[in-house]
Motif scaffolding. Structure first.
Motif, short mmCIF file in Angstrom:
data_model
loop_
_atom_site.label_atom_id
_atom_site.label_comp_id
_atom_site.label_asym_id
_atom_site.label_seq_id
_atom_site.Cartn_x
_atom_site.Cartn_y
_atom_site.Cartn_z
N PRO A 43 0.82 -1.22 0.00
CA PRO A 43 0.00 0.00 0.00
C PRO A 43 0.86 1.27 0.00
O PRO A 43 2.07 1.21 0.20
CB PRO A 43 -0.78 -0.12 1.30
N PHE A 44 0.19 2.42 -0.18
CA PHE A 44 0.89 3.71 -0.15
C PHE A 44 1.21 4.06 1.31
O PHE A 44 0.37 3.93 2.20
CB PHE A 44 0.00 4.79 -0.78
N VAL A 45 2.44 4.51 1.52
CA VAL A 45 2.91 4.79 2.89
C VAL A 45 3.35 6.24 3.01
O VAL A 45 4.02 6.76 2.12
CB VAL A 45 4.10 3.87 3.25
N SER A 46 2.95 6.88 4.10
CA SER A 46 3.44 8.24 4.40
C SER A 46 4.35 8.18 5.61
O SER A 46 3.95 7.68 6.67
CB SER A 46 2.26 9.17 4.70
N ILE A 47 5.56 8.68 5.43
CA ILE A 47 6.50 8.68 6.55
C ILE A 47 6.53 10.08 7.16
O ILE A 47 6.86 11.04 6.48
CB ILE A 47 7.90 8.24 6.08
N ILE A 68 15.50 3.88 1.16
CA ILE A 68 14.73 2.65 1.43
C ILE A 68 14.32 1.95 0.13
O ILE A 68 14.10 2.58 -0.89
CB ILE A 68 13.47 2.89 2.31
N ASN A 69 14.20 0.66 0.29
CA ASN A 69 13.81 -0.18 -0.84
C ASN A 69 12.29 -0.37 -0.79
O ASN A 69 11.79 -1.32 -0.18
CB ASN A 69 14.55 -1.53 -0.70
N TYR A 70 11.56 0.58 -1.39
CA TYR A 70 10.10 0.55 -1.40
C TYR A 70 9.67 1.21 -2.71
O TYR A 70 10.33 2.19 -3.15
CB TYR A 70 9.54 1.34 -0.20
N PRO A 71 8.63 0.71 -3.37
CA PRO A 71 8.27 1.29 -4.66
C PRO A 71 8.16 2.82 -4.57
O PRO A 71 7.46 3.35 -3.72
CB PRO A 71 6.89 0.67 -4.95
N LYS A 72 8.91 3.51 -5.44
CA LYS A 72 9.03 4.97 -5.34
C LYS A 72 7.69 5.70 -5.46
O LYS A 72 7.50 6.77 -4.88
CB LYS A 72 9.99 5.51 -6.42
N ASN A 73 6.76 5.08 -6.20
CA ASN A 73 5.46 5.74 -6.38
C ASN A 73 4.50 5.40 -5.25
O ASN A 73 3.33 5.76 -5.28
CB ASN A 73 4.85 5.34 -7.73
N LYS A 74 5.00 4.66 -4.26
CA LYS A 74 4.10 4.23 -3.19
C LYS A 74 4.50 4.76 -1.82
O LYS A 74 4.10 4.20 -0.80
CB LYS A 74 4.03 2.70 -3.17
N PHE A 75 5.33 5.77 -1.79
CA PHE A 75 5.57 6.38 -0.47
C PHE A 75 5.91 7.86 -0.60
O PHE A 75 6.37 8.33 -1.65
CB PHE A 75 6.66 5.62 0.31
N GLU A 76 5.62 8.58 0.47
CA GLU A 76 5.95 10.00 0.56
C GLU A 76 6.60 10.26 1.91
O GLU A 76 6.39 9.50 2.87
CB GLU A 76 4.68 10.85 0.41
N ILE A 77 7.39 11.33 1.94
CA ILE A 77 8.03 11.70 3.21
C ILE A 77 7.53 13.09 3.59
O ILE A 77 7.62 14.02 2.79
CB ILE A 77 9.57 11.69 3.09
N LEU A 121 -0.65 14.24 10.17
CA LEU A 121 -1.75 13.32 9.82
C LEU A 121 -2.77 14.00 8.89
O LEU A 121 -3.41 13.33 8.08
CB LEU A 121 -2.45 12.82 11.09
N LYS A 122 -2.89 15.33 9.04
CA LYS A 122 -3.84 16.06 8.19
C LYS A 122 -3.29 16.24 6.78
O LYS A 122 -4.02 16.51 5.85
CB LYS A 122 -4.13 17.43 8.81
N LYS A 123 -1.99 16.11 6.61
CA LYS A 123 -1.36 16.38 5.31
C LYS A 123 -1.11 15.11 4.49
O LYS A 123 -0.92 15.18 3.28
CB LYS A 123 0.01 17.07 5.50
N VAL A 124 -1.04 13.97 5.18
CA VAL A 124 -0.58 12.76 4.50
C VAL A 124 -1.65 12.12 3.62
O VAL A 124 -2.84 12.32 3.83
CB VAL A 124 -0.08 11.70 5.52
N LYS A 125 -1.14 11.32 2.65
CA LYS A 125 -2.05 10.65 1.71
C LYS A 125 -2.09 9.14 1.92
O LYS A 125 -2.91 8.45 1.36
CB LYS A 125 -1.58 10.93 0.27
N GLY A 126 -1.15 8.64 2.72
CA GLY A 126 -0.97 7.19 2.80
C GLY A 126 -2.06 6.44 3.55
O GLY A 126 -2.68 6.97 4.47
N GLU A 127 -2.22 5.18 3.13
CA GLU A 127 -3.10 4.26 3.85
C GLU A 127 -2.40 3.82 5.15
O GLU A 127 -3.02 3.55 6.16
CB GLU A 127 -3.35 3.05 2.95
N ILE A 128 -1.07 3.78 5.04
CA ILE A 128 -0.24 3.45 6.20
C ILE A 128 0.59 4.70 6.53
O ILE A 128 1.13 5.34 5.62
CB ILE A 128 0.73 2.28 5.89
#
Lengths: 416, 214
Positions: A43-47, A68-77, A121-128
């Motif tokens: 899933p998409f992850v927000s760090i 990190i080794n995670y699909p580049k289109n599936k996470f944001e920092i 938490l108000k800014k993030v898009k991730g499911e995780i």
């Protein structure tokens, strides 16, 4: 038999039963099948990285998370500068070009870290969402190893295999063993769905949980612990990925370590009181065994520490009186010979408490071997283990005793 | 929502059995080590008694000169440590343990044997060896004070060359000890007898003893 001996032997007996139970639970967990995400299902992850005056470590933290080794289109920092007065924000801004979203907010002295995380938490898009400290570094595969566990819809949080980054001095080496030991125990607790403490330095959560039950509690001394207990309270699962290596910078002096522990322990007491209903059969092994055992061990530790403190004072007074009676004749008092040594060896090794300490050393040695298998090479743990045994019990009792006194006298605790 | 039932009652029973076994194993190891120590100290005690007996026979039967014999001090040191270890064993095995009581009685006999030898030496030789008889008690009421007096006496011993100290358990059920108590009018624990004629109860400091050793 003296009361103190009864207390010590009771705590050893309970400790041996609890340790046996945790090892059996750990072994039973190996036979369980866990549902995990495949690479293509991740899933998409927000760090979320809140930071307050972390100029010394922030660059290394951001470098490690970018690697990190995670699909580049599936996470944001998402980086939140919480009103730093040093160069933290300036350093973080240099990473904007790598796609890191950087925010700045005014420091909230009451809301503290929880306020910054709620802001994120108000800014993030991730499911995780992942809460990460700005003095923490991750191994490239850690995030993926953790996020896989979220395939089970009941899993609301996943904790990593956290350890100390480059332990150098005595205080860090003691914490190093403590953290490594925690790796085994957390896995055993996971098998019982009884993890009640997750590292604030790096833990992953399902965003839905915050949407349904609210964000971080503002003003809570240990907001990460509060979320863990809230997850347990609402009957969800906290999983553990021991091979997801995460390294955090530990306090390197007595005072900083004491401040950290005082905050943790006072926070644990307050949050346990808040979620006291967990002490119930409705919470299975957590409510009936893991949680009560944790508090019984703390009670014993505080009791023994207070006893030893007063005993030492009384003994010191007696010793001074005795030395006075022999005209402070130290050379003759200290005359050592083979027999004195022999008697000391006999008394030492024929003391049941020493034998039980050896038992626990062997058990912790096994825990550390497990940790080394999960995290790779662990440097000189066999040297650090005796240090841990000599100092940790004393420090643990001391921190807890003072934390209890802080609660009793209602003294305020600062976050840092 | 997760299933929160207790996962396995069998696991609790198993943990209880393993934990209890380990707990008992700890005490078993301690007991075994104490037995090994008991055996070792018994052998040592026998050898020492043989040595004292041999010295006495050499003197009384074969006329050996005892004045030049200086081994009494090392023998008394050996006796002293044996006494302490026997007391440690008594605390480990309990006051009623027949084996330890038997060993303690034998040890007291050896002490008296040596005391008699030193008395003989003092009668025969120009050099005076001071003796101190200390009546301690392992009763919890007197244990701490007994240990303190014992430590004061150890210091006195280290500071004075020609001195031998004999420690007897005042509560030992032994005819010999009772006769010794009668002989020196000992009534209470913590009494010490210096050179068979000075009695001090509850020594407070080193000078109280040393003034009688000049």
């Amino acid at each position: 038999m003296e009361l103190i001996k009864i207390v010590i032997y009771t705590s050893i007996y309970i400790g041996l039963i609890a340790t046996s139970f945790f090892i059996l639970s750990f072994l039973s967990n190996k036979r369980k099948k866990t549902i995990l995400y495949n690479d293509n299902e991740l899933p998409f992850v927000s760090i979320m990285i809140p930071a307050l005056n972390e100029e010394e470590s922030v660059a290394k933290t951001l470098d490690s998370i970018l690697a990190i080794n995670y699909p580049k289109n599936k996470f944001e920092i998402v980086f939140i500068d919480d009103g730093s007065s040093d160069n933290t924000l300036k350093i973080a801004k240099k990473y904007k070009k790598y796609g890191i979203r950087i925010f700045h907010k005014k420091n909230d002295p009451i809301g503290r870290k929880g306020s910054a995380l709620n802001f994120a938490l108000k800014k993030v898009k991730g499911e995780i969402v992942v809460s990460m400290d700005a003095d923490t570094f991750v191994a490239p595969d850690s995030l993926k190893k953790m996020v896989r566990y979220f395939k089970d819809p009941n899993v609301m949080c996943v904790s990593p295999g956290i350890t100390i980054y480059q332990p150098r001095n005595l205080f860090q080496k003691i914490q190093y063993i403590e953290y490594l030991m925690g790796l085994f125990l957390r896995k055993a607790f996971a098998s019982l769905n009884a993890i009640h403490i997750t590292p604030g330095a790096f833990s992953a959560y399902r965003k839905n949980f915050f949407d349904k039950y609210g964000g971080y509690e503002l003003g809570n001394l240990t907001e990460d612990l509060e979320v863990s207990l809230r997850i347990q309270y609402n009957h969800y699962i906290i999983q553990n990925a021991p091979d997801a290596a995460v390294y955090t910078i530990a306090p390197d002096n007595f005072y900083d370590l004491f401040k950290q522990r005082r905050r943790w322990y006072v926070g644990l007491m307050k949050n346990t009181w808040k979620y006291k209903k967990i002490f119930s059969p409705k919470y299975g092994d957590l409510g009936m065994f893991v949680f009560p055992i944790a508090w019984i061990s703390i009670f014993f530790s505080v009791f023994v520490t207070i006893y030893l403190f007063f005993k030492t004072l009384i003994e010191a007074r007696k010793e001074i009186l005795f030395l006075q009676s022999i005209d402070f004749d130290f050379p003759n008092l200290l005359s050592l010979n083979y027999y004195v040594f022999e008697r000391w060896v006999f008394l030492f090794f024929s003391n049941p408490i020493i034998i039980f300490i050896f038992f626990f050393m062997i058990i912790i040695g096994v825990y550390l071997i497990y940790a080394s298998r999960k995290l790779g090479h662990i440097s000189k743990w066999y040297f650090n283990l005796p240090l841990f045994f000599i100092f940790f019990a004393l420090l643990f009792g001391f921190w807890w005793t003072l934390s209890v006194l802080y609660i009793i006298f209602n003294r305020g605790i600062k976050w840092r | 929502m997760a299933n929160r039932k207790i996962q396995s009652f069998r696991r609790y029973v198993l943990a209880f059995i393993i934990g209890t076994t380990l707990f008992l194993l700890g005490f078993f190891i301690v007991n075994s080590l104490s037995h090994i120590e008991y055996q070792r100290i018994s052998d040592f005690n026998n050898k020492l008694s043989y040595k004292i007996f041999e010295d006495k026979i050499s003197y009384s039967f074969f006329g050996r000169k005892i004045c030049s014999d200086e081994t009494y001090r090392s023998i008394s040191e050996d006796l002293s440590i044996q006494g302490r270890i026997i007391d440690d064993l008594e605390r480990k095995f309990g006051k009623e343990n027949a084996k330890v009581l038997e060993r303690k009685k034998f040890y007291s006999l050896v002490l008296l044997e040596h005391f008699e030898f030193i008395t003989l030496k003092n009668e025969e030789c120009p050099k005076k060896i001071h003796t101190i008889l200390f009546f301690y008690s392992n009763d919890p009421r007197y244990l701490e004070d007994s240990e303190n007096v014992g430590r004061v006496l150890s210091s006195v011993y280290e500071r004075n060359n020609d001195l031998v100290i004999y420690s007897f358990d005042i509560n030992l059920d032994s005819d010999l000890i009772n006769k010794l108590k009668e002989r020196y009018y000992v009534q209470f624990p913590l009494e010490i007898i210096i050179d068979e004629h000075v009695k001090i109860l509850n020594v407070k400091d080193i000078e109280e003893i040393e003034r009688h050793l000049d």
